[in-house]
Design an enzyme around this catalytic site. Structure first.
Site, mmCIF file in Angstrom:
data_model
loop_
_atom_site.group_PDB
_atom_site.id
_atom_site.type_symbol
_atom_site.label_atom_id
_atom_site.label_comp_id
_atom_site.label_asym_id
_atom_site.label_seq_id
_atom_site.Cartn_x
_atom_site.Cartn_y
_atom_site.Cartn_z
ATOM 1 N N CYS A 106 35.354 36.336 49.032
ATOM 2 C CA CYS A 106 36.731 36.479 49.520
ATOM 3 C C CYS A 106 36.900 37.752 50.336
ATOM 4 C CB CYS A 106 37.697 36.505 48.334
ATOM 5 S SG CYS A 106 37.937 34.912 47.558
ATOM 6 N N CYS A 156 42.213 36.227 62.706
ATOM 7 C CA CYS A 156 43.447 36.193 61.915
ATOM 8 C C CYS A 156 44.400 37.255 62.439
ATOM 9 C CB CYS A 156 43.138 36.460 60.440
ATOM 10 S SG CYS A 156 44.601 36.345 59.362
ATOM 11 N N CYS A 199 45.340 42.287 57.067
ATOM 12 C CA CYS A 199 45.310 42.816 55.701
ATOM 13 C C CYS A 199 44.183 43.851 55.614
ATOM 14 C CB CYS A 199 45.068 41.695 54.697
ATOM 15 S SG CYS A 199 46.360 40.430 54.705
ATOM 16 N N CYS A 252 35.140 25.824 51.484
ATOM 17 C CA CYS A 252 36.146 26.795 51.909
ATOM 18 C C CYS A 252 36.147 26.801 53.429
ATOM 19 C CB CYS A 252 35.812 28.167 51.343
ATOM 20 S SG CYS A 252 36.925 29.478 51.891
ATOM 21 N N CYS A 271 40.514 42.921 54.281
ATOM 22 C CA CYS A 271 39.901 41.672 54.740
ATOM 23 C C CYS A 271 39.152 41.869 56.049
ATOM 24 C CB CYS A 271 40.986 40.603 54.916
ATOM 25 S SG CYS A 271 40.359 39.001 55.477
ATOM 26 N N GLU A 328 33.618 30.834 60.467
ATOM 27 C CA GLU A 328 32.722 30.652 59.333
ATOM 28 C C GLU A 328 33.400 29.809 58.262
ATOM 29 O OE1 GLU A 328 29.779 34.505 59.263
ATOM 30 O OE2 GLU A 328 31.734 34.745 58.305
#
Length: 360
Positions: A350, A123, A127, A116, A130, A103
Site C-alpha cells: 500500500c 494521482c 497524500c 489490486c 504515498c 501498475e
C-alpha cells in the site's frame, strides 16, 4: 477533461471494444443486422475465455470476425515488467495504447486471490505517505483499461496452470477511483454482469481517500460494493497535513457521507489507517478516532507504513507504539486488525506504486 477513450478511437479509427458494456454490444449487433446472441458470444470470448483475437472466436461467422477486426479496437494493456515478491505477490507494470503506464498487483492469500487495479495514471491527491501522489496526475483510465488490467492478470494466471481465475478485485492501485467514478462504475457493472465476467458484488471493493460525492453515489449504486476509506488521522488539522483532500472534504462532511452510505446499504465500512512514526501513532488518536466514528461500527485496518524512497523522513511506527495503539482500540472495543505486509520487497505494498508516468 477530455475523454481518453473517444480520443483514442478518433486517432485510431475504431471503437474501444473493451469499454463496451453488454447492452452496448447488443446494440452494435442489432445495428449490424446480427442476432442479439452474438453479443453473448463475444462477451463470453473476451471476459470468460480471455480470447481477444476476433479471428479465434470460432463460433462467429467469418464476415462478422472480419468486420469486428476492422472496426472494433482491442487496446489491451501491454506488460512491460512483472515482479514476484518473496511472499508470492506479483506486481505488473502495464503500458496503455498512448504510452501511459500504470501498475497493478495480484495478491495470493492461499485459497483465494485478489487483484489490486489502478483507476488513474498517477494521482492528483498528493497524500504525503504515498509514492503514487509524487507522480502528479496524467489522466483517467477508460473502463476498458481498468478491466484490461484484471483480464490480463487473470489470463496470465490461468495460462500458468491455475485451476481458477481471480476471486476478488480492489480499486486500491494508482489513482483515486471516485475521481474517475463514471469509468470505474461502468467497469464494475461489466465485471459484475452475468453475461460478462460475472464477478459477485461481495468480491468488489472501492477504496477512497474521502471523495464525498462519490461515496454518496455509492450509497445509491445498484451493485452493493464494499467500501474502504483511507482515514489516517482522526482530526482535521493532522489529516489535512497528511491528506490535502481534507481541505475540500473535511472529516465532518466525510463522516456524514459515511453515515448515509451505512444507513442506505447496511454495509460495514473498512477504515484504513497507516501508522507513521511520530505522526499519527499516539494512542490518544485512537480515542479520537473512536469518537469520530461513533455509531458507524467500522472495521479498522491498521497498516504498517510502507517506506517510499521519495520520503525517507517517514518511518514505520515501532512495534511498541503499534501495540499501544492496538491496546487503546481494544479497550474501546473497536474491531481491528494489523494488516499483514505483502509485496513490500518489490514496492507493491500500500502506498508504494509508482510506475513510470508516460502520457502523450
Amino acid at each position: 477533461m477530455r475523454d481518453h477513450g473517444m480520443e483514442l478511437e478518433r486517432k485510431r479509427g475504431g471503437e474501444d471494444a473493451l469499454s463496451l458494456s453488454y447492452e452496448e454490444w447488443r446494440e452494435r449487433m442489432e445495428a449490424w443486422g446480427e442476432p442479439r446472441f452474438r453479443a453473448d458470444q463475444i462477451c463470453n470470448w473476451m471476459h470468460v475465455r480471455k480470447v481477444f483475437d476476433y479471428h479465434e472466436m470460432s463460433n462467429l461467422s467469418k464476415s462478422l470476425r472480419e468486420r469486428l477486426s476492422g472496426s472494433m479496437l482491442m487496446p489491451l494493456p501491454v506488460l512491460i515488467r512483472e515482479q514476484k515478491s518473496k511472499d508470492g505477490t506479483r506486481k505488473y507494470l502495464w503500458q496503455m495504447a498512448d504510452g501511459a503506464r500504470v501498475e497493478s498487483v495480484l495478491l495470493n492469500h492461499g485459497g483465494h486471490t485478489t487483484a489490486c487495479v489502478s483507476s488513474q495514471v498517477g494521482c492528483p491527491l498528493s497524500c504525503v505517505f504515498c509514492a503514487t501522489g509524487t507522480l502528479g496526475f496524467g489522466r483517467n483510465l477508460t473502463p476498458g483499461e481498468i478491466l484490461g488490467q484484471f483480464l490480463m492478470m487473470e489470463r496470465r494466471r490461468l495460462d500458468g496452470g491455475a485451476e481458477q481465475g481471480i476471486n476478488n478485485i480492489v480499486f486500491m492501485g494508482m489513482g483515486e477511483p471516485l475521481l474517475n467514478a463514471g469509468n470505474v462504475f461502468k467497469g464494475i457493472r461489466m465485471l459484475n454482469h452475468p453475461k460478462m465476467r460475472n464477478l459477485g458484488a461481495r468480491h468488489i471493493t472501492i477504496s477512497t481517500a474521502g471523495v464525498v460525492p462519490g461515496i454518496l453515489d455509492l450509497a445509491d449504486f445498484e451493485v452493493p460494493l464494499r467500501l474502504s476509506v483511507s482515514l489516517h488521522a482522526p482530526n482535521d488539522g493532522l489529516r489535512t497535513k497528511l491528506m490535502p483532500i481534507n481541505r475540500q472534504y473535511s472529516l465532518s462532511r466525510l463522516v456524514e457521507a459515511l453515515r448515509v452510505y451505512r444507513n442506505r446499504t447496511g454495509e460495514r465500512i473498512t477504515i484504513e489507517y497507516a501508522l507513521i512514526d511520530g505522526l499519527n501513532d499516539d494512542p490518544q488518536l485512537a480515542y479520537e478516532m473512536a469518537a469520530l466514528l461513533d455509531g458507524l461500527e467500522p472495521y479498522i485496518n491498521l497498516i504498517p507504513f510502507n517506506p517510499i524512497p521519495m520520503k525517507p523522513e517517514l518511518r514505520r511506527s515501532p512495534e511498541a507504539k503499534v501495540k499501544a495503539f492496538c491496546a487503546a482500540l481494544a479497550e474501546l472495543r473497536i474491531e481491528f486488525e494489523v494488516r499483514r505486509e505483502r509485496g513490500a520487497d518489490i514496492m507493491a505494498a500500500c502506498g508504494q506504486l509508482a510506475g513510470t508516468l508516460r502520457c502523450t
